[in-house]
Design a protein around this motif. Sequence first.
Motif, short mmCIF file in Angstrom:
data_model
loop_
_atom_site.label_atom_id
_atom_site.label_comp_id
_atom_site.label_asym_id
_atom_site.label_seq_id
_atom_site.Cartn_x
_atom_site.Cartn_y
_atom_site.Cartn_z
N GLY A 86 35.86 41.55 38.38
CA GLY A 86 36.04 42.74 39.10
C GLY A 86 36.22 42.28 40.61
O GLY A 86 36.98 42.88 41.42
N PHE A 87 35.61 41.22 41.25
CA PHE A 87 35.70 40.83 42.53
C PHE A 87 37.20 40.16 42.87
O PHE A 87 37.77 40.63 43.81
N PHE A 88 37.81 39.59 41.82
CA PHE A 88 39.38 39.00 42.20
C PHE A 88 40.26 40.14 41.93
O PHE A 88 41.15 40.20 42.65
N ARG A 89 39.84 41.25 41.04
CA ARG A 89 40.81 42.35 40.67
C ARG A 89 40.80 43.06 42.33
O ARG A 89 42.37 43.44 42.69
N ARG A 90 39.67 43.38 42.94
CA ARG A 90 39.64 44.04 44.07
C ARG A 90 40.30 43.21 45.10
O ARG A 90 41.13 43.51 46.08
N ALA A 91 39.82 42.02 45.36
CA ALA A 91 40.26 41.07 46.34
C ALA A 91 41.91 40.80 46.40
O ALA A 91 42.57 40.89 47.34
N SER A 92 42.16 40.97 45.15
CA SER A 92 43.90 40.57 44.97
C SER A 92 44.88 41.90 44.99
O SER A 92 45.83 41.66 44.73
N TYR A 93 43.96 42.93 45.26
CA TYR A 93 44.81 44.30 45.01
C TYR A 93 45.25 44.59 43.76
O TYR A 93 46.39 44.99 43.74
N GLY A 94 44.88 43.93 42.70
CA GLY A 94 45.23 44.07 41.23
C GLY A 94 46.31 43.11 40.77
O GLY A 94 46.75 43.17 39.73
N ARG A 95 46.54 42.11 41.86
CA ARG A 95 47.51 40.84 41.66
C ARG A 95 47.28 39.84 40.53
O ARG A 95 47.92 39.01 40.20
N PHE A 96 45.94 39.81 40.52
CA PHE A 96 45.43 38.66 39.79
C PHE A 96 44.14 39.35 38.85
O PHE A 96 43.48 39.75 39.11
N THR A 97 44.28 38.83 37.68
CA THR A 97 43.27 38.91 36.55
C THR A 97 42.81 38.05 35.84
O THR A 97 43.48 36.92 35.44
#
Length: 412
Positions: A86-97
Amino acid sequence: MCTTLSAVAATCLITVPAEARPFSPDPCALARTAAHHSEGVATWNSAYPRPTRALDAVMVFLSFPDSQPLTTPAELAADHFPATTGFFRRASYGRFTLRPHPLRHWVPMPRPSTAYAIRRDWSPGHRSAYLRDALAAADPHVDFRRYGVVYFVADPDAPGVDSDATKVVNLDTPLRADGTDIRRVVTVFENHPPDRLVLAHETGHVFDLPDLYRRPVDADGDWDTHVGDWDLMGSQFGLAPDLFGWHKWKLGWLEPRQVACVRGTGPVRLTLEPLGAGPGVPVAGAAGAPSFGLGRGTKLAVVRTGADTALAFEARGPVGDDAAACRAGVLVYRVRGGTESGAGPVRVIDAHPGTEACGRDSVYPPLADAPVGLGESFTVPGDGVRVEVQGRTPSGAWTVSITPGAGAPGRG
């Protein structure tokens, strides 16, 4: 093997030629250097996976003959996921999972936990032995060709496990399994429950992000004087742990048009979207009502200050991963492309050096109120670059003026 480790009307203030080029930020892009985890953004270090797509991560849970686990792999996996994803999804604006694949069982290690002398500053020999044994034990259970990230998670209750030892191990000579090279491993020795967002911090290293904390010579010194609460790579306990806009630029999460390179000597007026605002994320606008229209505008402004240095400006506030942010405004920080990880490659510049905020919650209260607030102006000491925060748009973006050649330092 080695560890490497308000809403007010704003007017255009341009009085002499100046440039803001959100579509051509290259003149402000520092070159990548040989420094470990260099903050250069002109090129990507291909030795690291770039998180601009989905990546699969395997979690291997290691037990030891000198301890009977008191937790289950499922419980330990839940300590870190889905929070890390979830942290990375928000930080990347959905560009990274980040897609975790935890094993459902313990994998036994051949030697007692105490045999590996696990600690923060681990000896190369003991570290190598641990990794060799862990890989050999895990290989029958894991097809390592399928994964871009490897987590070895030790039984937190084993007597030889030191919770301060969690880190990424980068390998000069990669390990080999299933016909694939393994160049780095995240070794997890956390307590249950673990430090908040610790796995997100360590995973940041997998993507070539540096440590931003200061490691004091005196063990009782303060670790958070460089960036305070303002980036996960400084502290996973920070109130505003979203990654700096500079890091999002480096990782490929900001499009070129979202980075404004400010040049010349006169004022340049910009509108900066809150860094944490992405598609579908509510942001309080000028009238206090939530707006969902932000996400693809300018996120980062940069002033080049030298061959290897730059100043960065971004709007921070209680949005996205920064939901608990102490103060809102325009954060200013200095980036050095040739400075090693852990030696201060990024330093937040305090626009309110005589005050502090959120003393009971902030990891470093003197920097908790560092951003330039609404209606304030600030000149960066030593560089003479001036920023004025002039207003808020109805959607919640910040209107600012940046003057690269403003003159004497101080705050207005």
